[in-house]
Design a protein around this motif. Structure first.
Motif, PDB file in Angstrom:
ATOM      1  N   GLY A  60       0.815  -1.211   0.000  1.00 18.78           N
ATOM      2  CA  GLY A  60       0.000   0.000   0.000  1.00 18.78           C
ATOM      3  C   GLY A  60       0.847   1.259   0.000  1.00 18.78           C
ATOM      4  N   GLU A  61       1.930   1.235   0.780  1.00 22.13           N
ATOM      5  CA  GLU A  61       2.824   2.387   0.842  1.00 22.13           C
ATOM      6  C   GLU A  61       3.485   2.645  -0.510  1.00 22.13           C
ATOM      7  N   VAL A  62       3.951   1.592  -1.153  1.00 19.94           N
ATOM      8  CA  VAL A  62       4.587   1.733  -2.469  1.00 19.94           C
ATOM      9  C   VAL A  62       3.601   2.291  -3.491  1.00 19.94           C
ATOM     10  N   ALA A  63       2.366   1.825  -3.452  1.00 16.44           N
ATOM     11  CA  ALA A  63       1.347   2.307  -4.382  1.00 16.44           C
ATOM     12  C   ALA A  63       1.088   3.804  -4.168  1.00 16.44           C
ATOM     13  N   LEU A  64       0.989   4.216  -2.914  1.00 10.13           N
ATOM     14  CA  LEU A  64       0.750   5.631  -2.607  1.00 10.13           C
ATOM     15  C   LEU A  64       1.935   6.495  -3.036  1.00 10.13           C
ATOM     16  N   LEU A  65       3.154   6.019  -2.777  1.00  9.86           N
ATOM     17  CA  LEU A  65       4.342   6.769  -3.170  1.00  9.86           C
ATOM     18  C   LEU A  65       4.435   6.884  -4.692  1.00  9.86           C
ATOM     19  N   PHE A  66       4.096   5.806  -5.378  1.00 11.65           N
ATOM     20  CA  PHE A  66       4.119   5.828  -6.846  1.00 11.65           C
ATOM     21  C   PHE A  66       3.127   6.852  -7.383  1.00 11.65           C
ATOM     22  N   PHE A  67       1.933   6.866  -6.792  1.00 14.96           N
ATOM     23  CA  PHE A  67       0.894   7.796  -7.252  1.00 14.96           C
ATOM     24  C   PHE A  67       1.284   9.244  -6.960  1.00 14.96           C
ATOM     25  N   LEU A  68       1.858   9.479  -5.766  1.00 17.73           N
ATOM     26  CA  LEU A  68       2.318  10.829  -5.435  1.00 17.73           C
ATOM     27  C   LEU A  68       3.424  11.268  -6.391  1.00 17.73           C
ATOM     28  N   GLY A  69       4.319  10.341  -6.711  1.00 18.48           N
ATOM     29  CA  GLY A  69       5.379  10.656  -7.654  1.00 18.48           C
ATOM     30  C   GLY A  69       4.832  10.951  -9.039  1.00 18.48           C
ATOM     31  N   TYR A  70       3.820  10.190  -9.442  1.00 19.70           N
ATOM     32  CA  TYR A  70       3.186  10.396 -10.746  1.00 19.70           C
ATOM     33  C   TYR A  70       2.555  11.783 -10.826  1.00 19.70           C
ATOM     34  N   LEU A  71       1.977  12.233  -9.700  1.00 21.76           N
ATOM     35  CA  LEU A  71       1.356  13.558  -9.656  1.00 21.76           C
ATOM     36  C   LEU A  71       2.369  14.674  -9.429  1.00 21.76           C
ATOM     37  N   GLY A  72       3.626  14.299  -9.153  1.00 24.36           N
ATOM     38  CA  GLY A  72       4.663  15.295  -8.902  1.00 24.36           C
ATOM     39  C   GLY A  72       4.539  15.958  -7.546  1.00 24.36           C
ATOM     40  N   ARG A  73       3.929  15.238  -6.600  1.00 22.89           N
ATOM     41  CA  ARG A  73       3.689  15.836  -5.284  1.00 22.89           C
ATOM     42  C   ARG A  73       4.416  15.102  -4.171  1.00 22.89           C
ATOM     43  N   ILE A  74       5.348  14.255  -4.509  1.00 17.65           N
ATOM     44  CA  ILE A  74       6.103  13.567  -3.459  1.00 17.65           C
ATOM     45  C   ILE A  74       7.178  14.515  -2.925  1.00 17.65           C
ATOM     46  N   THR A  75       7.267  14.635  -1.609  1.00 18.15           N
ATOM     47  CA  THR A  75       8.194  15.579  -0.985  1.00 18.15           C
ATOM     48  C   THR A  75       9.251  14.834  -0.173  1.00 18.15           C
ATOM     49  N   GLU A  76      10.228  15.596   0.303  1.00 20.37           N
ATOM     50  CA  GLU A  76      11.289  15.009   1.126  1.00 20.37           C
ATOM     51  C   GLU A  76      10.719  14.424   2.412  1.00 20.37           C
ATOM     52  N   LEU A  77       9.732  15.096   2.995  1.00 19.17           N
ATOM     53  CA  LEU A  77       9.133  14.604   4.236  1.00 19.17           C
ATOM     54  C   LEU A  77       8.393  13.283   4.022  1.00 19.17           C
ATOM     55  N   VAL A  78       7.780  13.144   2.857  1.00 18.34           N
ATOM     56  CA  VAL A  78       7.098  11.886   2.546  1.00 18.34           C
ATOM     57  C   VAL A  78       8.104  10.742   2.492  1.00 18.34           C
ATOM     58  N   TRP A  79       9.272  11.007   1.872  1.00 23.94           N
ATOM     59  CA  TRP A  79      10.318   9.979   1.805  1.00 23.94           C
ATOM     60  C   TRP A  79      10.867   9.651   3.191  1.00 23.94           C
ATOM     61  N   VAL A  80      11.106  10.683   3.994  1.00 20.20           N
ATOM     62  CA  VAL A  80      11.627  10.468   5.347  1.00 20.20           C
ATOM     63  C   VAL A  80      10.657   9.623   6.161  1.00 20.20           C
ATOM     64  N   ASN A  81       9.374   9.974   6.100  1.00 17.58           N
ATOM     65  CA  ASN A  81       8.363   9.206   6.831  1.00 17.58           C
ATOM     66  C   ASN A  81       8.322   7.758   6.353  1.00 17.58           C
ATOM     67  N   ALA A  82       8.390   7.567   5.035  1.00 13.76           N
ATOM     68  CA  ALA A  82       8.326   6.218   4.468  1.00 13.76           C
ATOM     69  C   ALA A  82       9.500   5.366   4.934  1.00 13.76           C
ATOM     70  N   ILE A  83      10.685   5.939   4.924  1.00 11.33           N
ATOM     71  CA  ILE A  83      11.880   5.189   5.324  1.00 11.33           C
ATOM     72  C   ILE A  83      11.829   4.828   6.806  1.00 11.33           C
ATOM     73  N   LEU A  84      11.508   5.817   7.652  1.00 17.11           N
ATOM     74  CA  LEU A  84      11.501   5.587   9.101  1.00 17.11           C
ATOM     75  C   LEU A  84      10.418   4.592   9.522  1.00 17.11           C
ATOM     76  N   THR A  85       9.206   4.781   9.022  1.00 19.80           N
ATOM     77  CA  THR A  85       8.116   3.894   9.433  1.00 19.80           C
ATOM     78  C   THR A  85       8.331   2.475   8.912  1.00 19.80           C
ATOM     79  N   THR A  86       8.904   2.352   7.712  1.00 27.24           N
ATOM     80  CA  THR A  86       9.169   1.018   7.167  1.00 27.24           C
ATOM     81  C   THR A  86      10.246   0.300   7.981  1.00 27.24           C
ATOM     82  N   LEU A  87      11.305   1.030   8.342  1.00 27.42           N
ATOM     83  CA  LEU A  87      12.378   0.419   9.134  1.00 27.42           C
ATOM     84  C   LEU A  87      11.882  -0.016  10.506  1.00 27.42           C
ATOM     85  N   PHE A  88      11.157   0.886  11.197  1.00 28.03           N
ATOM     86  CA  PHE A  88      10.665   0.535  12.529  1.00 28.03           C
ATOM     87  C   PHE A  88       9.534  -0.493  12.452  1.00 28.03           C
TER      88      PHE A  88
END
Length: 250
Positions: A118-146
């Motif tokens: 689900g996270e990958v799908a959301l990130l892909f869609f945000l990237g497709y819309l050009g709305r993925i930000t640095e904070l989105v990446w930081v959140n994705a990395i931290l929450t996935t690791l923990f």
């Protein structure tokens, strides 16, 4: 067989602590334990669990060999580094290997895998819309690791000294968990782990989903509030539930 002199050990710990200008409470905080435990060591009532000997020696600026001997060693039959390695190896190998989450059957492996998809799908869609930000990446990395830590690698049971002392933190390899005011033990640890799994897997989806929806509806406000929302989810959404559950079963 070598027998530890508890009184000598305790006096040595007290001497080193005072030389460094630490109070019992300050030393206890560095080890994430209660000051009552330090007091018991210094009076010769008890000695630390083996898992605490290495960090205690490091903080007091002596070798584990010197700590166990209760004195600074000037001359030895072998180099100090060699003796130190032998002692550390003995301590490490005599401890029972902790049971990890991946060694047990659990639905959380499937839940984590679904959250990742689900996270990958959301990130892909945000990237497709050009709305993925640095904070989105930081959140994705931290929450996935923990999330991976809580679902696969977390200890399912804490060492026994957590049940014998009031310890406000957990040492687990590179992971350090410290929640002020909460003492970790085997009564509340299973509930804390379960809560950690819930909040981490949910946060893997919630923040990118909010970014997708609110970034579309109220882009200006979302851009201004994005950092605060992430901080609220990370702290309030993660540590507060674990604190509440931990205190309930403490």
């Amino acid at each position: 067989m070598y027998e530890l002199n508890k009184a000598k050990f305790g006096a040595f710990v007290a001497e080193l602590r005072k030389e460094l200008g630490f109070t019992q409470k300050e030393l206890a905080e560095k080890l994430l334990i209660s000051d009552k435990a330090v007091s018991k060591w210094e009076t010769g009532t008890t000695i630390p669990d083996t898992a605490l000997l290495i960090p205690l020696a490091d903080i007091l600026g002596v070798t584990v060999t010197e700590l166990l001997s209760g004195e600074r060693l000037q001359q030895q039959s072998m180099p100090a580094e060699e003796v130190e390695q032998v002692v550390k190896t003995a301590i490490t190998y005599t401890e029972t290997a902790p049971q990890r989450a991946w060694q047990e059957k659990s639905i959380w492996r499937v839940v984590f895998a679904c959250a990742c998809l689900g996270e990958v799908a959301l990130l892909f869609f945000l990237g497709y819309l050009g709305r993925i930000t640095e904070l989105v990446w930081v959140n994705a990395i931290l929450t996935t690791l923990f999330g991976a830590y809580f679902c696969f690698f977390v200890q399912t049971r804490l060492p026994a000294y957590h049940d014998q002392n009031q310890i406000s933190g957990v040492y687990d390899g590179v992971v350090r968990m410290n929640i002020p005011g909460l003492y970790f033990n085997n009564r509340n640890w299973p509930h804390i782990v379960e809560t950690g799994r819930w909040v981490m897997t949910l946060n893997m989806l919630v923040f990118p989903l909010l970014s997708l929806i609110l970034g579309e509806w109220i882009p200006t406000l979302w851009h201004a509030a994005e950092g605060m929302v992430m901080l609220t989810l990370s702290l309030g959404g993660s540590f507060i539930p674990m604190y509440i559950i931990g205190k309930k079963y403490e």
